[in-house]
Design a protein around this motif. Sequence first.
Motif, PDB file in Angstrom:
ATOM      1  N   ARG A   1      67.103  28.567 100.534  1.00 12.88           N
ATOM      2  CA  ARG A   1      66.891  29.621 101.530  1.00 12.88           C
ATOM      3  C   ARG A   1      68.193  30.362 101.827  1.00 12.88           C
ATOM      4  O   ARG A   1      68.194  31.576 102.019  1.00 12.88           O
ATOM      5  CB  ARG A   1      66.261  29.037 102.786  1.00 12.88           C
ATOM      6  N   ARG A   2      69.295  29.642 101.842  1.00  9.60           N
ATOM      7  CA  ARG A   2      70.582  30.317 102.022  1.00  9.60           C
ATOM      8  C   ARG A   2      70.855  31.263 100.859  1.00  9.60           C
ATOM      9  O   ARG A   2      71.386  32.358 101.041  1.00  9.60           O
ATOM     10  CB  ARG A   2      71.706  29.294 102.184  1.00  9.60           C
ATOM     11  N   GLU A   3      70.481  30.864  99.652  1.00  6.41           N
ATOM     12  CA  GLU A   3      70.674  31.725  98.486  1.00  6.41           C
ATOM     13  C   GLU A   3      69.759  32.953  98.566  1.00  6.41           C
ATOM     14  O   GLU A   3      70.164  34.053  98.175  1.00  6.41           O
ATOM     15  CB  GLU A   3      70.431  30.951  97.188  1.00  6.41           C
ATOM     16  N   ILE A   4      68.543  32.787  99.054  1.00  3.71           N
ATOM     17  CA  ILE A   4      67.649  33.936  99.239  1.00  3.71           C
ATOM     18  C   ILE A   4      68.287  34.931 100.205  1.00  3.71           C
ATOM     19  O   ILE A   4      68.288  36.140  99.960  1.00  3.71           O
ATOM     20  CB  ILE A   4      66.253  33.488  99.737  1.00  3.71           C
ATOM     21  N   LEU A   5      68.845  34.444 101.309  1.00  5.14           N
ATOM     22  CA  LEU A   5      69.529  35.329 102.253  1.00  5.14           C
ATOM     23  C   LEU A   5      70.693  36.036 101.575  1.00  5.14           C
ATOM     24  O   LEU A   5      70.922  37.232 101.792  1.00  5.14           O
ATOM     25  CB  LEU A   5      70.020  34.543 103.466  1.00  5.14           C
ATOM     26  N   ASN A   6      71.408  35.315 100.741  1.00  5.57           N
ATOM     27  CA  ASN A   6      72.522  35.904 100.010  1.00  5.57           C
ATOM     28  C   ASN A   6      72.047  37.026  99.089  1.00  5.57           C
ATOM     29  O   ASN A   6      72.697  38.066  98.979  1.00  5.57           O
ATOM     30  CB  ASN A   6      73.251  34.814  99.226  1.00  5.57           C
ATOM     31  N   LEU A   7      70.920  36.815  98.431  1.00  6.86           N
ATOM     32  CA  LEU A   7      70.348  37.852  97.565  1.00  6.86           C
ATOM     33  C   LEU A   7      69.959  39.088  98.368  1.00  6.86           C
ATOM     34  O   LEU A   7      70.181  40.221  97.937  1.00  6.86           O
ATOM     35  CB  LEU A   7      69.113  37.316  96.827  1.00  6.86           C
ATOM     36  N   LEU A   8      69.376  38.861  99.545  1.00  4.37           N
ATOM     37  CA  LEU A   8      68.866  39.969 100.346  1.00  4.37           C
ATOM     38  C   LEU A   8      69.962  40.776 101.033  1.00  4.37           C
ATOM     39  O   LEU A   8      69.702  41.874 101.518  1.00  4.37           O
ATOM     40  CB  LEU A   8      67.856  39.454 101.380  1.00  4.37           C
ATOM     41  N   LYS A   9      71.172  40.270 101.055  1.00  6.68           N
ATOM     42  CA  LYS A   9      72.255  41.040 101.676  1.00  6.68           C
ATOM     43  C   LYS A   9      72.539  42.318 100.895  1.00  6.68           C
ATOM     44  O   LYS A   9      73.103  43.260 101.417  1.00  6.68           O
ATOM     45  CB  LYS A   9      73.519  40.205 101.843  1.00  6.68           C
ATOM     46  N   ASN A  10      72.096  42.351  99.631  1.00  7.43           N
ATOM     47  CA  ASN A  10      72.296  43.536  98.789  1.00  7.43           C
ATOM     48  C   ASN A  10      71.139  44.515  98.861  1.00  7.43           C
ATOM     49  O   ASN A  10      71.180  45.555  98.213  1.00  7.43           O
ATOM     50  CB  ASN A  10      72.523  43.108  97.339  1.00  7.43           C
ATOM     51  N   GLY A  11      70.099  44.177  99.622  1.00  9.30           N
ATOM     52  CA  GLY A  11      68.954  45.075  99.768  1.00  9.30           C
ATOM     53  C   GLY A  11      67.630  44.358  99.641  1.00  9.30           C
ATOM     54  O   GLY A  11      67.568  43.176  99.287  1.00  9.30           O
TER      55      GLY A  11
ATOM     56  N   ALA B   1      58.943  39.337  96.336  1.00  7.35           N
ATOM     57  CA  ALA B   1      58.936  37.892  96.093  1.00  7.35           C
ATOM     58  C   ALA B   1      59.170  37.597  94.614  1.00  7.35           C
ATOM     59  O   ALA B   1      59.873  36.643  94.268  1.00  7.35           O
ATOM     60  CB  ALA B   1      57.619  37.281  96.564  1.00  7.35           C
ATOM     61  N   GLY B   2      58.624  38.406  93.757  1.00  6.48           N
ATOM     62  CA  GLY B   2      58.821  38.212  92.316  1.00  6.48           C
ATOM     63  C   GLY B   2      60.268  38.388  91.909  1.00  6.48           C
ATOM     64  O   GLY B   2      60.795  37.620  91.094  1.00  6.48           O
ATOM     65  N   GLU B   3      60.923  39.398  92.473  1.00  5.44           N
ATOM     66  CA  GLU B   3      62.339  39.622  92.174  1.00  5.44           C
ATOM     67  C   GLU B   3      63.189  38.451  92.680  1.00  5.44           C
ATOM     68  O   GLU B   3      64.119  38.019  92.008  1.00  5.44           O
ATOM     69  CB  GLU B   3      62.814  40.922  92.806  1.00  5.44           C
ATOM     70  N   ILE B   4      62.840  37.961  93.853  1.00  6.19           N
ATOM     71  CA  ILE B   4      63.556  36.806  94.394  1.00  6.19           C
ATOM     72  C   ILE B   4      63.317  35.589  93.509  1.00  6.19           C
ATOM     73  O   ILE B   4      64.242  34.865  93.149  1.00  6.19           O
ATOM     74  CB  ILE B   4      63.121  36.527  95.845  1.00  6.19           C
ATOM     75  N   GLY B   5      62.068  35.365  93.139  1.00  3.52           N
ATOM     76  CA  GLY B   5      61.706  34.216  92.314  1.00  3.52           C
ATOM     77  C   GLY B   5      62.383  34.205  90.957  1.00  3.52           C
ATOM     78  O   GLY B   5      62.640  33.134  90.402  1.00  3.52           O
TER      79      GLY B   5
ATOM     80  N   HIS C   1      65.335  34.604  90.328  1.00  2.95           N
ATOM     81  CA  HIS C   1      66.662  33.996  90.451  1.00  2.95           C
ATOM     82  C   HIS C   1      66.609  32.466  90.570  1.00  2.95           C
ATOM     83  O   HIS C   1      67.654  31.829  90.676  1.00  2.95           O
ATOM     84  CB  HIS C   1      67.394  34.572  91.663  1.00  2.95           C
ATOM     85  N   PHE C   2      65.400  31.912  90.568  1.00  2.44           N
ATOM     86  CA  PHE C   2      65.244  30.478  90.792  1.00  2.44           C
ATOM     87  C   PHE C   2      64.328  29.865  89.739  1.00  2.44           C
ATOM     88  O   PHE C   2      63.499  30.551  89.156  1.00  2.44           O
ATOM     89  CB  PHE C   2      64.641  30.213  92.175  1.00  2.44           C
TER      90      PHE C   2
ATOM     91  N   GLY D   1      55.947  30.149  92.154  1.00  3.38           N
ATOM     92  CA  GLY D   1      55.707  31.214  93.123  1.00  3.38           C
ATOM     93  C   GLY D   1      55.331  30.664  94.488  1.00  3.38           C
ATOM     94  O   GLY D   1      55.722  31.210  95.523  1.00  3.38           O
ATOM     95  N   ALA D   2      54.591  29.560  94.500  1.00  4.04           N
ATOM     96  CA  ALA D   2      54.196  28.938  95.771  1.00  4.04           C
ATOM     97  C   ALA D   2      55.420  28.420  96.532  1.00  4.04           C
ATOM     98  O   ALA D   2      55.481  28.525  97.754  1.00  4.04           O
ATOM     99  CB  ALA D   2      53.207  27.799  95.512  1.00  4.04           C
ATOM    100  N   THR D   3      56.387  27.884  95.802  1.00  4.38           N
ATOM    101  CA  THR D   3      57.599  27.386  96.450  1.00  4.38           C
ATOM    102  C   THR D   3      58.427  28.539  97.003  1.00  4.38           C
ATOM    103  O   THR D   3      58.948  28.457  98.118  1.00  4.38           O
ATOM    104  CB  THR D   3      58.434  26.540  95.462  1.00  4.38           C
ATOM    105  N   VAL D   4      58.533  29.620  96.249  1.00  3.68           N
ATOM    106  CA  VAL D   4      59.229  30.815  96.748  1.00  3.68           C
ATOM    107  C   VAL D   4      58.538  31.314  98.015  1.00  3.68           C
ATOM    108  O   VAL D   4      59.192  31.617  99.019  1.00  3.68           O
ATOM    109  CB  VAL D   4      59.277  31.926  95.674  1.00  3.68           C
ATOM    110  N   SER D   5      57.223  31.360  97.983  1.00  6.84           N
ATOM    111  CA  SER D   5      56.451  31.795  99.142  1.00  6.84           C
ATOM    112  C   SER D   5      56.707  30.907 100.357  1.00  6.84           C
ATOM    113  O   SER D   5      56.842  31.404 101.485  1.00  6.84           O
ATOM    114  CB  SER D   5      54.962  31.801  98.795  1.00  6.84           C
ATOM    115  N   TYR D   6      56.792  29.608 100.143  1.00 12.25           N
ATOM    116  CA  TYR D   6      57.079  28.666 101.232  1.00 12.25           C
ATOM    117  C   TYR D   6      58.447  28.966 101.852  1.00 12.25           C
ATOM    118  O   TYR D   6      58.598  29.010 103.072  1.00 12.25           O
ATOM    119  CB  TYR D   6      57.028  27.226 100.713  1.00 12.25           C
TER     120      TYR D   6
END
Length: 92
Positions: free
Chosen positions: A15-25, A29-33, A35-36, A40-45
């Motif tokens: 979750r900290r890494e997701i926040l780090n990704l979102l600092k750039n804009g 969910a697919g774009e976030i996923g 990187h991991f 998809g269910a885990t990303v959604s969680y």
Amino acid sequence: MSFNETMKALSAPERREILNLLKNGSMTAGEIGDHFDMTGATVSYHLSTLKKAGLIFESRQKNYIYYSLNASVLEELILWIEDLKGGEKNEK
């Protein structure tokens, strides 16, 4: 801000890494996923946990949901930590 929810959300490195990704804009969910190495269910969680804590928000654009960083909650947390550190200095 629910302090307990915020701290719970920040406790997971993913979750900290997701926040780090979102600092750039904003990202979907697919774009976030992408990187991991997780389902998809885990990303959604993880996104749900971050939303519940108020750390991110979502906006719909046509057929996509974009997730964005909610900097105001992070700023409140930083202010609290700075205040806590300031209190420690005052006692010395």
